[in-house]
Design a protein around this motif. Structure first.
Motif, PDB file in Angstrom:
ATOM      1  N   ARG A  26      -0.166  -0.618 -12.663  1.00 11.36           N
ATOM      2  CA  ARG A  26      -0.533   0.401 -12.524  1.00 11.36           C
ATOM      3  C   ARG A  26       0.071   1.294 -12.733  1.00 11.36           C
ATOM      4  O   ARG A  26       0.247   2.361 -12.837  1.00 11.36           O
ATOM      5  CB  ARG A  26      -1.009   1.072 -10.949  1.00 11.36           C
ATOM      6  CG  ARG A  26      -0.405   0.776  -9.347  1.00 11.36           C
ATOM      7  CD  ARG A  26      -0.513   0.983  -8.317  1.00 11.36           C
ATOM      8  NE  ARG A  26       0.280   0.707  -7.818  1.00 11.36           N
ATOM      9  CZ  ARG A  26       0.528   1.089  -6.186  1.00 11.36           C
ATOM     10  NH1 ARG A  26      -0.346   1.669  -5.853  1.00 11.36           N
ATOM     11  NH2 ARG A  26       0.822   0.526  -5.474  1.00 11.36           N
TER      12      ARG A  26
ATOM     13  N   LEU B 222      -2.715  11.727   3.186  1.00  7.45           N
ATOM     14  CA  LEU B 222      -2.550  11.682   1.886  1.00  7.45           C
ATOM     15  C   LEU B 222      -4.493  10.954   1.378  1.00  7.45           C
ATOM     16  O   LEU B 222      -4.311   9.541   1.696  1.00  7.45           O
ATOM     17  CB  LEU B 222      -1.902  10.405   1.571  1.00  7.45           C
ATOM     18  CG  LEU B 222      -0.574  11.556   1.282  1.00  7.45           C
ATOM     19  CD1 LEU B 222       0.829  10.889   0.672  1.00  7.45           C
ATOM     20  CD2 LEU B 222      -0.268  12.518   0.487  1.00  7.45           C
TER      21      LEU B 222
ATOM     22  N   ARG C  80      -7.801  -2.528  -4.873  1.00  5.43           N
ATOM     23  CA  ARG C  80      -7.895  -1.316  -4.148  1.00  5.43           C
ATOM     24  C   ARG C  80      -9.195  -0.995  -3.496  1.00  5.43           C
ATOM     25  O   ARG C  80      -9.461   0.416  -3.239  1.00  5.43           O
ATOM     26  CB  ARG C  80      -6.923  -0.392  -4.381  1.00  5.43           C
ATOM     27  CG  ARG C  80      -5.883   0.300  -3.514  1.00  5.43           C
ATOM     28  CD  ARG C  80      -5.086   1.336  -4.628  1.00  5.43           C
ATOM     29  NE  ARG C  80      -4.892   2.160  -2.996  1.00  5.43           N
ATOM     30  CZ  ARG C  80      -3.600   3.120  -2.976  1.00  5.43           C
ATOM     31  NH1 ARG C  80      -3.305   3.292  -4.263  1.00  5.43           N
ATOM     32  NH2 ARG C  80      -3.439   4.609  -2.251  1.00  5.43           N
TER      33      ARG C  80
HETATM   34  C1  BGC Z   1      -0.541   5.477  -3.589  1.00 10.82           C
HETATM   35  C2  BGC Z   1      -0.559   6.142  -2.471  1.00 10.82           C
HETATM   36  C3  BGC Z   1      -0.073   6.193  -1.199  1.00 10.82           C
HETATM   37  C4  BGC Z   1       2.099   6.844  -1.872  1.00 10.82           C
HETATM   38  C5  BGC Z   1       2.035   6.843  -0.565  1.00 10.82           C
HETATM   39  C6  BGC Z   1       0.836   4.934  -3.697  1.00 10.82           C
HETATM   40  O1  BGC Z   1       1.648   3.987  -3.147  1.00 10.82           O
HETATM   41  O2  BGC Z   1      -1.049   5.289  -4.329  1.00 10.82           O
HETATM   42  O3  BGC Z   1      -2.063   6.222  -2.506  1.00 10.82           O
HETATM   43  O4  BGC Z   1      -0.561   7.981  -1.066  1.00 10.82           O
HETATM   44  O5  BGC Z   1       1.325   4.984  -1.416  1.00 10.82           O
HETATM   45  O6  BGC Z   1       2.258   5.742   0.934  1.00 10.82           O
END
Ligand code: BGC
Length: 748
Positions: free
Chosen positions: A162, A104, A118
């Motif tokens: 967010r 990811l 972030r």
């Molecule tokens: C984050 C992502 C992450 C996903 C899985 C989300 O809270 O924004 O960047 O890949 O969680 O852990």
């Protein structure tokens, strides 16, 4: 897998089975349907290392060990995208070893405000750098068969609210700043998946934003992969599928039943389910092709992490040539600051990796300087636990007093910056600043080494520090990489991908961050980062693109030329010092006398070049014509303006070594006009202007009344009036056939 095979698999599925493919099975895996030959896809965070959870949990600390490469803040600071390819390849191998099909990352959101918690996970305040690094990272990992997930699509530039905030941003800014990097990665590197963001964009959730997920991403950019939601970003699964989202993660409690019910009730076209199911089948087929790996070379990956980290460090200041230190000297080195012993090397949240090795700077300094006497004092506590600060700083001052050099490791803690919340200020803790002043009072030779995931304000407390290294968050080999730079084994060549302003209040988004409740106005428009400071000549502490070296470089024989394909720049970079090093040549372009507000300079090309001491390297850079385009709000499209473009060749946005003007023939600029268009639009239109001029002259000759001349002050004053409004105000009657002819002549 061929389309026919995918389609045959789809055809064998019931509606229930197809719907099951549109939502996950577990936190990081998709549903597989073995009887139809569709495998389960395994995923993991990302981006700078694998976070393979030992148990399903929200706690990112319980992951299996993996290499923690330098997070994007550091990777981007190398200004060398080949490192992103190599890191991507290494991550691909680690995924193959761990059975992970999809990692990811990368995160390529723009650092709109230094306060975004972030920012350490993102590359830059500039979309060109973000796009190049994102594409390189995707290319690297996907060369190993493993899929990437380009995130967070889109306009996710803050952590505050967010999940609900609406990024309210005008069209031009959206395309030029916030979508440009995504477009580049999608078109050039074809990531297997794109992850939509949590937030709303101009009021509509990214997860159910048809314009974003279908009109733009698929119809305009030609994306063929799968769109996955950020974890929990789906608000209305049916609306999401209808808008172009393919996979909801993690699985929701309602499961696929909602989708089945909606199709049966005629509220969702089965075609939409088929479309997304096909993409899920294709992703599973990609996963099937990944070749597993028995093991990977942990040391080799650690060494790569060290190489990248060394090249990421930015030397901000080096008065009197205090650095590099002589590794052979029998000197007294005082190492101060808990960060030297307890490295801060990554940010917190979903990207947190459990490192398979971890270097700290203190041990690395001791190892790098065998003849030196190295003493250490923590000076403060990172977690701000109850501590006797007076005693801690007294201990630090005592070792600093009779040292030849003091290495002061200051920085931010995980309490200061993390996924999930934004910073409230951009300052180093006051106790650390006070400690530094005490050290400077007893020893002038202080090297300040900073660990932080986003810029910190340096003005006002670092003026008397002779040398500063901005090391960002460097990953698991950051400690040894820092020693490499301190002792000159690596000549620093990192450059700032984000401006360090004098004050937080100077940042262009300051008054509009993080917004009013859950509405965030992107009021600064395209003037993000250096596009703002540089355009209005605002003084900053360290400009975008800045970074020193232990050697110096001269730019010679700079030549700039342009043709229909773009702008070519060539030069010789001479290393005028006594050490080998890398120089980062940067090309910025601005428009002279543009019809729209533009930044004075925009980064359009760069190259990191190795130059041996005393030698010279020939460098060529190219700016394709299409990269000069801006997004026109009337055309609602990109267009290259017919303009003189000023080309700046330099070592930072503020350190320009040569400029040249070149003329570029633009695209024809002829938006469709109507009676509702303004007089200004009519008169500035290449066809409409002459046509309306001729019509007014003709009407004058048939009219007893005085009709003002097209270039009269009356029309200038009324440039903002709509055509129909103006004609009505002036009581000018236009025969219908003349009007029709005018519109045809203008718009065809
Ligand atoms: C984050 C992502 C992450 C996903 C899985 C989300 O809270 O924004 O960047 O890949 O969680 O852990």
């Amino acid at each position: 897998m061929s389309n026919t095979t995918t389609e045959a698999k789809l055809a064998s599925l019931s509606l229930e089975q197809k719907a099951s493919l549109l939502t996950g099975l577990a936190w990081f895996s998709t549903v597989g349907i073995p009887e139809a030959g569709i495998s389960q896809v395994e995923m993991s965070d990302g981006p700078h290392g694998i976070r393979l959870q030992q148990a399903e949990s929200l706690d990112p600390t319980g992951a299996f060990p993996a290499t923690c490469f330098p997070p994007a803040v550091a990777l981007g600071s190398t200004w060398d995208p080949t490192f992103a390819v190599r890191v991507g390849e290494a991550l691909g191998d680690e995924c193959r070893k761990e059975g992970i099909d999809l990692l990811l990352g990368p995160g390529i959101n723009i650092k709109r405000s230094p306060l975004c918690g972030r920012n350490f996970e993102y590359f830059s305040e500039d979309p060109y750098i973000s796009g190049l690094f994102g594409a390189a990272w995707v290319t690297g990992i996907q060369s190993k068969g493993v899929g990437a997930s380009l995130k967070h699509f889109a306009v996710n530039n803050q952590e505050t609210l967010r999940m609900t905030t609406s990024a309210n941003v005008d069209d031009r800014t959206l395309h030029e700043i916030y979508l440009r990097a995504f477009a580049h990665v999608i078109k050039t590197a074809k990531p297997a998946t794109v992850m939509c963001s949590y937030n709303r964009i101009n009021g509509i959730y990214a997860s159910q934003n048809e314009w974003l997920l279908t009109t733009l991403l698929r119809d305009k950019w030609g994306y063929e992969g799968l769109v996955v939601s950020d974890w929990g970003a789906v608000v209305d699964h049916v609306a999401s599928v209808a808008s172009g989202l393919d996979l909801e993660m993690p699985p929701s409690m309602n499961g696929p039943q909602l989708i089945v019910d909606a199709v049966k009730a005629g509220k969702l076209a089965e075609e939409a389910v088929n479309r997304s199911a096909l993409r899920a089948i294709a992703l599973a087929a990609m996963a099937d092709k990944i070749e597993p790996l028995e093991s990977y070379d942990i040391d080799a990956h650690h060494n790569l992490a060290r190489e990248v980290a060394g090249r990421a460090i930015v030397l901000l200041k080096n008065e009197g040539g205090l650095l590099p230190l002589d590794p052979a000297a029998s000197q007294k080195i005082a190492v101060v600051g808990e960060f030297a012993r307890t490295a801060r090397y990554q940010g917190d949240g979903s990207s947190r990796v459990t490192p398979n090795k971890l270097d700290n700077a203190l041990d690395s300094i001791i190892a790098a300087a065998p003849n030196a006497t190295v003493s250490f004092a923590p000076g403060f506590t990172i977690d701000r636990s109850e501590a006797d600060l007076v005693a801690l700083s007294a201990e630090a001052v005592a070792i600093a007093k009779d040292a030849d050099v003091v290495l002061a490791f200051l920085g931010l803690s995980a309490l200061d910056e993390s996924e999930g919340f934004d910073r409230e200020h951009a300052d180093i803790q006051p106790e650390q600043i006070a400690l530094l002043q005490e050290l400077l009072a007893v020893n002038k030779n202080v090297v300040l080494i900073l660990s932080n995931g986003a810029m910190v304000v340096l003005d006002g407390w670092t003026d008397n520090v002779p040398a500063i290294l901005e090391t960002w968050l460097l990953g698991q080999a950051g400690g040894s990489a820092t020693a490499d730079v301190l002792f000159g084994h690596v000549n620093p060549s990192g450059r700032l991908t984000e401006t360090i302003p004098l004050r937080l209040e100077d940042t262009p988004s300051f008054l509009n961050f993080p917004g009013d409740y859950d509405e965030c106005r992107y009021g600064e428009g395209i003037f993000v980062g250096y596009r703002y400071y540089d355009t209005i000549d605002k003084k900053v502490s360290y400009p975008f693109g800045f970074g020193l070296s232990y050697t110096t470089f001269a730019y010679e024989n700079v030549a700039v030329s342009a043709d229909a394909s773009g702008i070519s720049v060539s030069l010789d970079v001479r290393n005028t010092g006594s050490r080998d090093g890398h120089e980062v040549v940067q090309v910025y372009v601005g428009g002279v006398g543009s019809r729209i507000p533009r930044a004075k300079k925009e980064l359009r090309a760069f190259q990191s070049v190795a130059v041996k001491a005393g030698a010279s390297t020939h460098v060529t850079l190219f700016v394709p014509r299409e990269d000069l385009a801006y997004f026109d709000p009337i055309l609602k499209d990109w267009t290259v303006e017919d303009l003189t473009y000023r080309v700046y060749v330099g070592a930072s946005v503020a350190d320009v070594r040569a400029t040249a003007d070149v003329a570029i023939a633009g695209d024809s600029f002829a938006p469709n006009l109507s009676m509702m268009s303004t007089m200004g639009e009519w008169f500035s239109h290449p066809k409409g202007g002459p046509a309306i001029g001729a019509l007014l002259t003709k009407l004058q000759s048939n009219s007893a009344r005085e009709i003002p001349a097209p270039d009269s002050i009356v029309f200038k004053m009324m440039a903002g009036f709509r055509f129909e409004q103006m004609m009505s105000f002036m009581k000018i009657e236009i025969p219908q056939e003349d009007l029709d002819a005018l519109l045809v002549e203008t718009n065809n």
